[in-house]
Design a protein around this motif. Structure first.
Motif, PDB file in Angstrom:
ATOM      1  N   ALA A   1       6.875  22.155 -19.888  1.00  0.00           N
ATOM      2  CA  ALA A   1       6.485  21.272 -21.336  1.00  0.00           C
ATOM      3  C   ALA A   1       7.632  20.128 -21.394  1.00  0.00           C
ATOM      4  CB  ALA A   1       6.284  22.179 -22.306  1.00  0.00           C
ATOM      5  N   ILE A   2       8.787  21.136 -21.689  1.00  0.00           N
ATOM      6  CA  ILE A   2       9.343  20.076 -21.723  1.00  0.00           C
ATOM      7  C   ILE A   2      10.002  18.529 -20.826  1.00  0.00           C
ATOM      8  CG2 ILE A   2      12.241  20.040 -22.063  1.00  0.00           C
ATOM      9  CD1 ILE A   2      11.526  22.560 -23.092  1.00  0.00           C
ATOM     10  N   ALA A   3       9.633  19.125 -19.495  1.00  0.00           N
ATOM     11  CA  ALA A   3      10.540  18.050 -18.362  1.00  0.00           C
ATOM     12  C   ALA A   3       9.103  17.141 -18.234  1.00  0.00           C
ATOM     13  CB  ALA A   3      10.445  18.935 -17.416  1.00  0.00           C
ATOM     14  N   GLU A   4       7.593  17.527 -18.920  1.00  0.00           N
ATOM     15  CA  GLU A   4       6.513  16.753 -18.136  1.00  0.00           C
ATOM     16  C   GLU A   4       6.818  15.485 -19.649  1.00  0.00           C
ATOM     17  OE1 GLU A   4       3.334  19.387 -16.323  1.00  0.00           O
ATOM     18  OE2 GLU A   4       3.605  19.076 -18.883  1.00  0.00           O
ATOM     19  N   MET A   5       6.816  16.192 -20.931  1.00  0.00           N
ATOM     20  CA  MET A   5       7.437  15.138 -22.108  1.00  0.00           C
ATOM     21  C   MET A   5       7.922  14.425 -21.798  1.00  0.00           C
ATOM     22  SD  MET A   5       5.197  14.431 -24.860  1.00  0.00           S
ATOM     23  CE  MET A   5       5.000  15.607 -25.336  1.00  0.00           C
ATOM     24  N   ASP A   6       9.628  14.480 -21.016  1.00  0.00           N
ATOM     25  CA  ASP A   6      10.792  13.634 -21.171  1.00  0.00           C
ATOM     26  C   ASP A   6      10.274  12.454 -20.000  1.00  0.00           C
ATOM     27  OD1 ASP A   6      12.211  14.923 -22.939  1.00  0.00           O
ATOM     28  OD2 ASP A   6      12.925  16.137 -21.472  1.00  0.00           O
ATOM     29  N   ARG A   7       9.239  13.352 -19.132  1.00  0.00           N
ATOM     30  CA  ARG A   7       8.839  12.340 -18.127  1.00  0.00           C
ATOM     31  C   ARG A   7       8.123  10.980 -18.291  1.00  0.00           C
ATOM     32  NH1 ARG A   7       8.743  16.186 -14.397  1.00  0.00           N
ATOM     33  NH2 ARG A   7       6.704  16.704 -14.492  1.00  0.00           N
ATOM     34  N   ASN A   8       7.636  11.851 -19.756  1.00  0.00           N
ATOM     35  CA  ASN A   8       6.077  10.546 -20.419  1.00  0.00           C
ATOM     36  C   ASN A   8       6.935  10.071 -21.523  1.00  0.00           C
ATOM     37  OD1 ASN A   8       3.089   9.750 -20.481  1.00  0.00           O
ATOM     38  ND2 ASN A   8       3.119  11.511 -22.871  1.00  0.00           N
ATOM     39  N   VAL A   9       8.247   9.938 -22.030  1.00  0.00           N
ATOM     40  CA  VAL A   9       8.417   9.608 -22.280  1.00  0.00           C
ATOM     41  C   VAL A   9       9.437   8.035 -21.608  1.00  0.00           C
ATOM     42  CG1 VAL A   9      10.814   9.535 -23.932  1.00  0.00           C
ATOM     43  CG2 VAL A   9       8.700  11.295 -24.916  1.00  0.00           C
ATOM     44  N   GLU A  10       9.606   8.204 -20.830  1.00  0.00           N
ATOM     45  CA  GLU A  10      10.385   7.481 -19.854  1.00  0.00           C
ATOM     46  C   GLU A  10       9.534   6.165 -19.846  1.00  0.00           C
ATOM     47  OE1 GLU A  10      13.506   6.751 -19.222  1.00  0.00           O
ATOM     48  OE2 GLU A  10      13.640   8.319 -20.834  1.00  0.00           O
ATOM     49  N   LEU A  11       8.254   7.189 -18.976  1.00  0.00           N
ATOM     50  CA  LEU A  11       7.279   6.391 -18.763  1.00  0.00           C
ATOM     51  C   LEU A  11       6.766   4.824 -19.413  1.00  0.00           C
ATOM     52  CD1 LEU A  11       4.411   5.238 -16.965  1.00  0.00           C
ATOM     53  CD2 LEU A  11       3.432   7.216 -18.028  1.00  0.00           C
ATOM     54  N   ALA A  12       6.558   5.731 -20.903  1.00  0.00           N
ATOM     55  CA  ALA A  12       6.485   4.650 -22.648  1.00  0.00           C
ATOM     56  C   ALA A  12       6.938   3.763 -22.406  1.00  0.00           C
ATOM     57  CB  ALA A  12       5.866   5.660 -23.810  1.00  0.00           C
ATOM     58  N   ARG A  13       8.795   4.013 -22.300  1.00  0.00           N
ATOM     59  CA  ARG A  13       9.520   3.246 -22.426  1.00  0.00           C
ATOM     60  C   ARG A  13       9.247   2.289 -21.145  1.00  0.00           C
ATOM     61  NH1 ARG A  13      13.834   8.363 -23.558  1.00  0.00           N
ATOM     62  NH2 ARG A  13      14.362   7.725 -25.666  1.00  0.00           N
ATOM     63  N   SER A  14       9.055   2.539 -20.597  1.00  0.00           N
ATOM     64  CA  SER A  14       9.100   2.067 -19.016  1.00  0.00           C
ATOM     65  C   SER A  14       7.587   0.564 -19.154  1.00  0.00           C
ATOM     66  CB  SER A  14       8.980   1.954 -18.132  1.00  0.00           C
ATOM     67  OG  SER A  14       7.780   2.715 -17.903  1.00  0.00           O
ATOM     68  N   LEU A  15       7.363   1.003 -20.254  1.00  0.00           N
ATOM     69  CA  LEU A  15       5.424  -0.100 -21.081  1.00  0.00           C
ATOM     70  C   LEU A  15       6.536  -1.258 -21.769  1.00  0.00           C
ATOM     71  CD1 LEU A  15       3.074   2.448 -20.947  1.00  0.00           C
ATOM     72  CD2 LEU A  15       3.253   0.995 -18.873  1.00  0.00           C
ATOM     73  N   GLY A  16       7.922  -1.890 -21.606  1.00  0.00           N
ATOM     74  CA  GLY A  16       8.584  -2.654 -22.887  1.00  0.00           C
ATOM     75  C   GLY A  16       7.364  -2.625 -24.200  1.00  0.00           C
ATOM     76  N   LYS A  17       7.168  -3.708 -24.745  1.00  0.00           N
ATOM     77  CA  LYS A  17       6.491  -4.042 -26.476  1.00  0.00           C
ATOM     78  C   LYS A  17       4.821  -3.021 -26.604  1.00  0.00           C
ATOM     79  CE  LYS A  17       4.590  -8.677 -24.797  1.00  0.00           C
ATOM     80  NZ  LYS A  17       4.775 -10.237 -25.575  1.00  0.00           N
ATOM     81  N   ASP A  18       3.990  -3.210 -25.203  1.00  0.00           N
ATOM     82  CA  ASP A  18       2.813  -2.816 -24.978  1.00  0.00           C
ATOM     83  C   ASP A  18       3.053  -1.290 -25.022  1.00  0.00           C
ATOM     84  OD1 ASP A  18       2.203  -5.017 -24.188  1.00  0.00           O
ATOM     85  OD2 ASP A  18       1.668  -4.779 -21.923  1.00  0.00           O
ATOM     86  N   GLY A  19       4.435  -0.610 -24.863  1.00  0.00           N
ATOM     87  CA  GLY A  19       4.205   1.113 -25.465  1.00  0.00           C
ATOM     88  C   GLY A  19       4.734   0.983 -26.161  1.00  0.00           C
ATOM     89  N   VAL A  20       5.490   0.081 -27.374  1.00  0.00           N
ATOM     90  CA  VAL A  20       5.501   0.186 -27.962  1.00  0.00           C
ATOM     91  C   VAL A  20       5.652   1.706 -29.317  1.00  0.00           C
ATOM     92  CG1 VAL A  20       6.715  -0.278 -30.712  1.00  0.00           C
ATOM     93  CG2 VAL A  20       7.356  -1.109 -28.676  1.00  0.00           C
ATOM     94  N   SER A  21       3.989   1.215 -30.030  1.00  0.00           N
ATOM     95  CA  SER A  21       3.523   1.951 -30.587  1.00  0.00           C
ATOM     96  C   SER A  21       2.994   3.892 -30.523  1.00  0.00           C
ATOM     97  CB  SER A  21       1.814   1.662 -31.751  1.00  0.00           C
ATOM     98  OG  SER A  21       1.691   1.914 -31.862  1.00  0.00           O
ATOM     99  N   GLU A  22       2.909   3.683 -28.672  1.00  0.00           N
ATOM    100  CA  GLU A  22       2.364   4.691 -28.467  1.00  0.00           C
ATOM    101  C   GLU A  22       3.995   5.530 -28.574  1.00  0.00           C
ATOM    102  OE1 GLU A  22       0.476   7.986 -27.468  1.00  0.00           O
ATOM    103  OE2 GLU A  22      -0.426   5.445 -28.309  1.00  0.00           O
TER     104      GLU A  22
END
Length: 375
Positions: free
Chosen positions: A202-223
Motif C-alpha cells: 500500500a505505501i509503495a503504491e501511494m508513493d507512486r501515485n503522489v509522484e504521478l500527481a506531481r508530474s501533472l503540474g498545475k492540473d494536479g495541484v488540488s488532487e
C-alpha cells in the motif's frame, strides 16, 4: 461571453438561466463560493420568466448541491441533490443519464456523512442505469463504479470493493490515459483500500501515485493536496510515522483553497498531531492539536475525525503529565464506542486505542535531582 452578449442583445430567459447556472458551477469548482451563490441567485431570478422551468430548476439544484459538497457542507448538499433528483426524474424520466449523475452525487454525499448503507442504493441505481442506457464500457460508468467501490470499502466489504474500483480505473485509463487526475483519484482509493487490508504494497503504491500527481503540474495541484493527506494516513497505517509526518507537513505548506482545502488542512493537522504523539514529540503535538481543535467545525464534517481527536488529546495530556486515570477511563469509553463499527477507519482507530491502553501509559518520567534531598 454569454453575459457580454446579453448586454448587447438580450438573451431569452432560458438561455440566460443556463448561463448563470453554469457560471455558478464554474465558480464553485474554483472555490469562489460567494460568487457562485450570486450567480445561482441570478439564475433563480431569471428563471421566473421561463415557462415549465422544472428542468432548469433541477440543474440549478444539482449545482447548488455541488457547491455545498465542495464546501464540505454535506447535509445541505444532500438536500439540494434530493431536490435535483426529484425534478430530473419528473422532467427527464427514469432512463436519463443526467439522472444517474444526481444519483451518484446522492450516494457519494452519504459516504461523507458516514451513512454508506443509505447511500449504496443510489450508487447501485446510477451504475445500473448507465450500463442499461450507455453500455458497459461508457466512460460515464467510472464515477458510480468507483464510488460504489468506495462505499463498500467503508463498510469493510473489501472483496466486493476492489473489482469495482479497478473497473473504474480501466475506464479512466481507456478514456484519458494513465497520466490524468481521474486515474490519480482512483489509485488513491485503491491504496487506502490496501492499507485497510494491511497489505504491505500500500505505501509503495501511494508513493507512486503522489509522484504521478506531481508530474501533472498545475492540473494536479488540488488532487495532490488531497492525496498528501491520504498518503500520510496510509504511511501511518503501515507504521511509517516519519514518512507520514513528512507528507502531512508538505500538505500544510502547499497552500489550500477554501472549502475542501480548509477541511484538508484540519485533517492534516489532526493526523500530524497523532504522528508527533507517536514519536514522543508531545509539546509540538499539543500545539498542532490546538490548531486542529480550532478548526473543529470543519472536522465535524467527517465524524471519525472527532473520535480521533479524542484519542490524540487524551494521549498527549497523559504524556505531558495530566493525571492518567480520567484520561484512560475516557479512552476505554472511546474504545467501547469504536469496536462495534464496520467502518475500517474506526476499526483501525480502535486497534490504536486498544494497543495504547494495553501499554499502561503514564506521564513522562521527570528527571531526578542531582543529589537526594536531606531528610
Amino acid at each position: 461571453r454569454l453575459m457580454l452578449a446579453a448586454e448587447r442583445e438580450p438573451l431569452g430567459p432560458a438561455l440566460l438561466t443556463r448561463a448563470w447556472t453554469q457560471l455558478a458551477l464554474l465558480e464553485a469548482r474554483e472555490s469562489h463560493y460567494a460568487e457562485s451563490l450570486v450567480a445561482a441567485r441570478h439564475a433563480e431570478a431569471v428563471m421566473t420568466g421561463v415557462p415549465h422551468a422544472d428542468r432548469l430548476r433541477g440543474d440549478l439544484e444539482n449545482i447548488l448541491g455541488v457547491r455545498a459538497y465542495s464546501m464540505s457542507d454535506y447535509a445541505t448538499a444532500l438536500e439540494h441533490f434530493q431536490k435535483a433528483y426529484d425534478l430530473r426524474l419528473k422532467t427527464l424520466g427514469p432512463d436519463s443519464p443526467e439522472l444517474s449523475k444526481v444519483l451518484n452525487n446522492l450516494g457519494a454525499t452519504n459516504d461523507y456523512l458516514r451513512t454508506p448503507e443509505e447511500g449504496r442504493p443510489f450508487l447501485e441505481k446510477a451504475l445500473a442505469l448507465n450500463e442499461r442506457v450507455l453500455g458497459p464500457k461508457h466512460p460515464q460508468l467510472a464515477e458510480p463504479a468507483f464510488n460504489l467501490g468506495r462505499n463498500l470499502m467503508l463498510t469493510g466489504q473489501f472483496d466486493r470493493a476492489e473489482p469495482l474500483m479497478r473497473r473504474a480505473l480501466d475506464l479512466k485509463i481507456a478514456t484519458y490515459g494513465k497520466a490524468s487526475v481521474g486515474v490519480v483519484n482512483i489509485n488513491r482509493g485503491l491504496s487506502v483500500l490496501h492499507a485497510f487490508q494491511d497489505r504491505p504494497e500500500a505505501i509503495a503504491e501511494m508513493d507512486r501515485n503522489v509522484e504521478l500527481a506531481r508530474s501533472l503540474g498545475k492540473d494536479g495541484v488540488s488532487e495532490l493536496q488531497a492525496l498528501l493527506v491520504d498518503a500520510g494516513y496510509v504511511h501511518h497505517l503501515g507504521g511509517d510515522h516519519a514518512g507520514a509526518i513528512a507528507l502531512l507537513r508538505e500538505n500544510l505548506v502547499s497552500g489550500q483553497k477554501p472549502g475542501k482545502g480548509a477541511v484538508r488542512v484540519a485533517r492534516a493537522k489532526l493526523f500530524l498531531a497523532n504522528e508527533l504523539a507517536e514519536q514522543g514529540q508531545l509539546a509540538e503535538a499539543q500545539a498542532v492539536l490546538d490548531e486542529a481543535v480550532a478548526l473543529l467545525p470543519l472536522l465535524a464534517s467527517l465524524p471519525d475525525n472527532l473520535l480521533r481527536k479524542e484519542y490524540v488529546q487524551a494521549r498527549v495530556r497523559i504524556g505531558l503529565g495530566s493525571p492518567p486515570a480520567p484520561e484512560l477511563e475516557a479512552l476505554r469509553a472511546l474504545l467501547a464506542r469504536l469496536k462495534p463499527s464496520r467502518d475500517p477507519n474506526l476499526q483501525h482507530l480502535a486497534r490504536e486505542v486498544d494497543a495504547y491502553l494495553a501499554s499502561s501509559p503514564g506521564p513522562l518520567p521527570q528527571p531526578r535531582p542531582a543529589h537526594p534531598p536531606h531528610r
